[in-house]
Design a protein around this motif. Structure first.
Motif, PDB file in Angstrom:
ATOM      1  N   ALA A  41       2.943   0.928 -14.983  1.00 17.13           N
ATOM      2  CA  ALA A  41       3.942   0.307 -15.853  1.00 17.13           C
ATOM      3  C   ALA A  41       3.322  -0.223 -17.141  1.00 17.13           C
ATOM      4  CB  ALA A  41       4.646  -0.830 -15.111  1.00 17.13           C
ATOM      5  N   GLY A  42       1.994  -0.257 -17.193  1.00 19.94           N
ATOM      6  CA  GLY A  42       1.314  -0.758 -18.378  1.00 19.94           C
ATOM      7  C   GLY A  42       1.432  -2.263 -18.528  1.00 19.94           C
ATOM      8  N   SER A  43       1.591  -2.952 -17.411  1.00 22.22           N
ATOM      9  CA  SER A  43       1.765  -4.399 -17.429  1.00 22.22           C
ATOM     10  C   SER A  43       0.414  -5.108 -17.392  1.00 22.22           C
ATOM     11  CB  SER A  43       2.603  -4.825 -16.219  1.00 22.22           C
ATOM     12  OG  SER A  43       2.695  -6.225 -16.164  1.00 22.22           O
ATOM     13  N   GLY A  44       0.347  -6.260 -18.023  1.00 27.74           N
ATOM     14  CA  GLY A  44      -0.868  -7.057 -18.016  1.00 27.74           C
ATOM     15  C   GLY A  44      -0.822  -8.174 -16.990  1.00 27.74           C
ATOM     16  N   ILE A  45       0.185  -8.167 -16.131  1.00 26.61           N
ATOM     17  CA  ILE A  45       0.333  -9.206 -15.106  1.00 26.61           C
ATOM     18  C   ILE A  45      -0.756  -9.019 -14.055  1.00 26.61           C
ATOM     19  CG2 ILE A  45       1.875 -10.157 -13.349  1.00 26.61           C
ATOM     20  CD1 ILE A  45       4.220  -9.146 -14.994  1.00 26.61           C
ATOM     21  N   SER A  46      -1.218 -10.114 -13.503  1.00 26.61           N
ATOM     22  CA  SER A  46      -2.264 -10.087 -12.490  1.00 26.61           C
ATOM     23  C   SER A  46      -1.775  -9.395 -11.218  1.00 26.61           C
ATOM     24  CB  SER A  46      -2.690 -11.520 -12.164  1.00 26.61           C
ATOM     25  OG  SER A  46      -3.483 -11.543 -11.007  1.00 26.61           O
ATOM     26  N   ALA A  47      -2.524  -8.382 -10.791  1.00 34.08           N
ATOM     27  CA  ALA A  47      -2.175  -7.662  -9.568  1.00 34.08           C
ATOM     28  C   ALA A  47      -2.315  -8.572  -8.348  1.00 34.08           C
ATOM     29  CB  ALA A  47      -3.052  -6.432  -9.416  1.00 34.08           C
ATOM     30  N   SER A  48      -3.230  -9.516  -8.403  1.00 34.10           N
ATOM     31  CA  SER A  48      -3.410 -10.451  -7.280  1.00 34.10           C
ATOM     32  C   SER A  48      -2.162 -11.297  -7.072  1.00 34.10           C
ATOM     33  CB  SER A  48      -4.596 -11.370  -7.536  1.00 34.10           C
ATOM     34  OG  SER A  48      -5.764 -10.643  -7.683  1.00 34.10           O
ATOM     35  N   LEU A  49      -1.627 -11.800  -8.159  1.00 38.46           N
ATOM     36  CA  LEU A  49      -0.434 -12.638  -8.073  1.00 38.46           C
ATOM     37  C   LEU A  49       0.773 -11.835  -7.609  1.00 38.46           C
ATOM     38  CD1 LEU A  49       0.727 -15.445  -8.550  1.00 38.46           C
ATOM     39  CD2 LEU A  49       1.185 -14.771 -10.897  1.00 38.46           C
ATOM     40  N   VAL A  50       0.955 -10.663  -8.178  1.00 38.64           N
ATOM     41  CA  VAL A  50       2.093  -9.819  -7.803  1.00 38.64           C
ATOM     42  C   VAL A  50       1.973  -9.383  -6.348  1.00 38.64           C
ATOM     43  CG1 VAL A  50       3.258  -7.632  -8.279  1.00 38.64           C
ATOM     44  CG2 VAL A  50       2.513  -9.068 -10.171  1.00 38.64           C
ATOM     45  N   SER A  51       0.772  -9.055  -5.905  1.00 41.05           N
ATOM     46  CA  SER A  51       0.607  -8.633  -4.515  1.00 41.05           C
ATOM     47  C   SER A  51       0.833  -9.784  -3.543  1.00 41.05           C
ATOM     48  CB  SER A  51      -0.761  -7.995  -4.294  1.00 41.05           C
ATOM     49  OG  SER A  51      -1.793  -8.897  -4.586  1.00 41.05           O
ATOM     50  N   MET A  52       0.500 -11.017  -3.945  1.00 35.81           N
ATOM     51  CA  MET A  52       0.784 -12.164  -3.087  1.00 35.81           C
ATOM     52  C   MET A  52       2.287 -12.360  -2.936  1.00 35.81           C
ATOM     53  SD  MET A  52      -0.760 -16.031  -3.061  1.00 35.81           S
ATOM     54  CE  MET A  52      -0.229 -16.481  -4.668  1.00 35.81           C
TER      55      MET A  52
ATOM     56  N   TYR B 277      -2.179  -4.920  -2.140  1.00 37.10           N
ATOM     57  CA  TYR B 277      -2.842  -5.137  -3.432  1.00 37.10           C
ATOM     58  C   TYR B 277      -3.001  -3.824  -4.191  1.00 37.10           C
ATOM     59  CZ  TYR B 277      -6.323  -6.054  -6.959  1.00 37.10           C
ATOM     60  OH  TYR B 277      -6.988  -6.120  -8.153  1.00 37.10           O
ATOM     61  N   ALA B 278      -3.455  -2.781  -3.504  1.00 35.06           N
ATOM     62  CA  ALA B 278      -3.669  -1.487  -4.166  1.00 35.06           C
ATOM     63  C   ALA B 278      -2.354  -0.921  -4.693  1.00 35.06           C
ATOM     64  CB  ALA B 278      -4.323  -0.506  -3.190  1.00 35.06           C
ATOM     65  N   ALA B 279      -1.275  -1.050  -3.905  1.00 37.16           N
ATOM     66  CA  ALA B 279       0.028  -0.542  -4.342  1.00 37.16           C
ATOM     67  C   ALA B 279       0.522  -1.311  -5.562  1.00 37.16           C
ATOM     68  CB  ALA B 279       1.031  -0.639  -3.197  1.00 37.16           C
ATOM     69  N   CYS B 280       0.398  -2.632  -5.534  1.00 37.21           N
ATOM     70  CA  CYS B 280       0.836  -3.449  -6.675  1.00 37.21           C
ATOM     71  C   CYS B 280      -0.025  -3.182  -7.903  1.00 37.21           C
ATOM     72  CB  CYS B 280       0.796  -4.931  -6.313  1.00 37.21           C
ATOM     73  SG  CYS B 280       2.058  -5.403  -5.127  1.00 37.21           S
ATOM     74  N   SER B 281      -1.326  -3.025  -7.697  1.00 37.59           N
ATOM     75  CA  SER B 281      -2.226  -2.751  -8.804  1.00 37.59           C
ATOM     76  C   SER B 281      -1.884  -1.412  -9.455  1.00 37.59           C
ATOM     77  CB  SER B 281      -3.664  -2.748  -8.294  1.00 37.59           C
ATOM     78  OG  SER B 281      -4.559  -2.510  -9.336  1.00 37.59           O
ATOM     79  N   ALA B 282      -1.635  -0.396  -8.635  1.00 40.61           N
ATOM     80  CA  ALA B 282      -1.287   0.927  -9.165  1.00 40.61           C
ATOM     81  C   ALA B 282       0.058   0.888  -9.897  1.00 40.61           C
ATOM     82  CB  ALA B 282      -1.248   1.948  -8.032  1.00 40.61           C
ATOM     83  N   ALA B 283       1.023   0.156  -9.324  1.00 41.05           N
ATOM     84  CA  ALA B 283       2.341   0.064  -9.962  1.00 41.05           C
ATOM     85  C   ALA B 283       2.258  -0.667 -11.303  1.00 41.05           C
ATOM     86  CB  ALA B 283       3.320  -0.656  -9.035  1.00 41.05           C
ATOM     87  N   LEU B 284       1.487  -1.734 -11.358  1.00 40.17           N
ATOM     88  CA  LEU B 284       1.334  -2.477 -12.607  1.00 40.17           C
ATOM     89  C   LEU B 284       0.583  -1.651 -13.653  1.00 40.17           C
ATOM     90  CD1 LEU B 284       0.529  -6.019 -11.209  1.00 40.17           C
ATOM     91  CD2 LEU B 284       2.593  -5.329 -12.433  1.00 40.17           C
ATOM     92  N   LYS B 285      -0.415  -0.903 -13.211  1.00 34.48           N
ATOM     93  CA  LYS B 285      -1.169  -0.054 -14.135  1.00 34.48           C
ATOM     94  C   LYS B 285      -0.269   1.055 -14.692  1.00 34.48           C
ATOM     95  CE  LYS B 285      -5.549   2.368 -14.528  1.00 34.48           C
ATOM     96  NZ  LYS B 285      -6.755   2.797 -13.825  1.00 34.48           N
TER      97      LYS B 285
END
Length: 136
Positions: free
Chosen positions: A32-43, A22-30
Motif C-alpha cells: 500500500a506504500g504506507s509509512g505506518i509501523s507494521a508492528s503497531l498494525v500487526s498488534m 506481522y509478515a502479512a501486515c508488513s507486506a500489506a503496508l509495503k
C-alpha cells in the motif's frame, strides 16, 4: 504427549502465528506504500483476530507469556546502542523524541485495550453461567 512437549508446541505455534500476522501486515503496508509501523498494525490485527475468535487465545497465550517474562531482553540492546549512535541523529533530537513519545502513547494504548479485551475474554470464559437466575 507430555505437558512440557505440549507447552513447547503451543509456544512454537504462537510464535508462528505472531510472526505470520506481522509478515502479512508488513507486506500489506509495503504494497500500500504506507509509512505506518507494521508492528503497531500487526498488534491491532492480532487483537482483532483474537477478539473475533478467528485465532483462539490458547494459540498465542504461551508465547505471549514467554515474551512478557523476557521483555527486558528486547529493549536493553536498543538502549545500549543509543549513546554510541548519537552522532547520527544529533541534529534531529526533537523529531526523534516526539516520534518516540507518540509511538509510546499509541503502543501503550493499544496494549491496554488488548490486555483489557483478553482479560474480559478470560473472565467470561471462567465465569459459570447461572441459568436459573432471572435477568435484571
Amino acid at each position: 504427549m507430555s505437558k512440557k512437549t505440549a507447552d513447547i508446541l503451543k509456544t512454537v505455534l504462537g510464535a508462528l502465528i505472531i510472526v505470520g500476522v506481522y509478515a502479512a501486515c508488513s507486506a500489506a503496508l509495503k504494497a500500500a506504500g504506507s509509512g505506518i509501523s507494521a508492528s503497531l498494525v500487526s498488534m491491532v490485527a492480532l487483537f482483532l483476530l483474537l477478539r473475533l475468535k478467528i485465532v483462539p487465545l490458547w494459540c498465542v497465550e504461551k508465547t505471549a507469556d514467554l515474551l512478557l517474562k523476557n521483555m527486558v531482553f528486547f529493549f536493553v540492546p536498543i538502549l545500549a546502542v543509543l549513546p554510541a549512535t548519537y552522532h547520527v541523529f544529533k541534529g534531529h533530537v526533537a523529531a526523534v523524541l516526539l516520534s518516540l513519545a507518540i509511538s509510546a502513547v499509541i503502543t501503550i494504548a493499544a496494549t491496554g485495550f488488548a490486555v483489557s479485551a483478553v482479560r474480559k475474554i478470560l473472565l467470561n470464559k471462567a465465569e459459570p453461567k447461572n441459568q436459573t437466575e432471572l435477568p435484571r
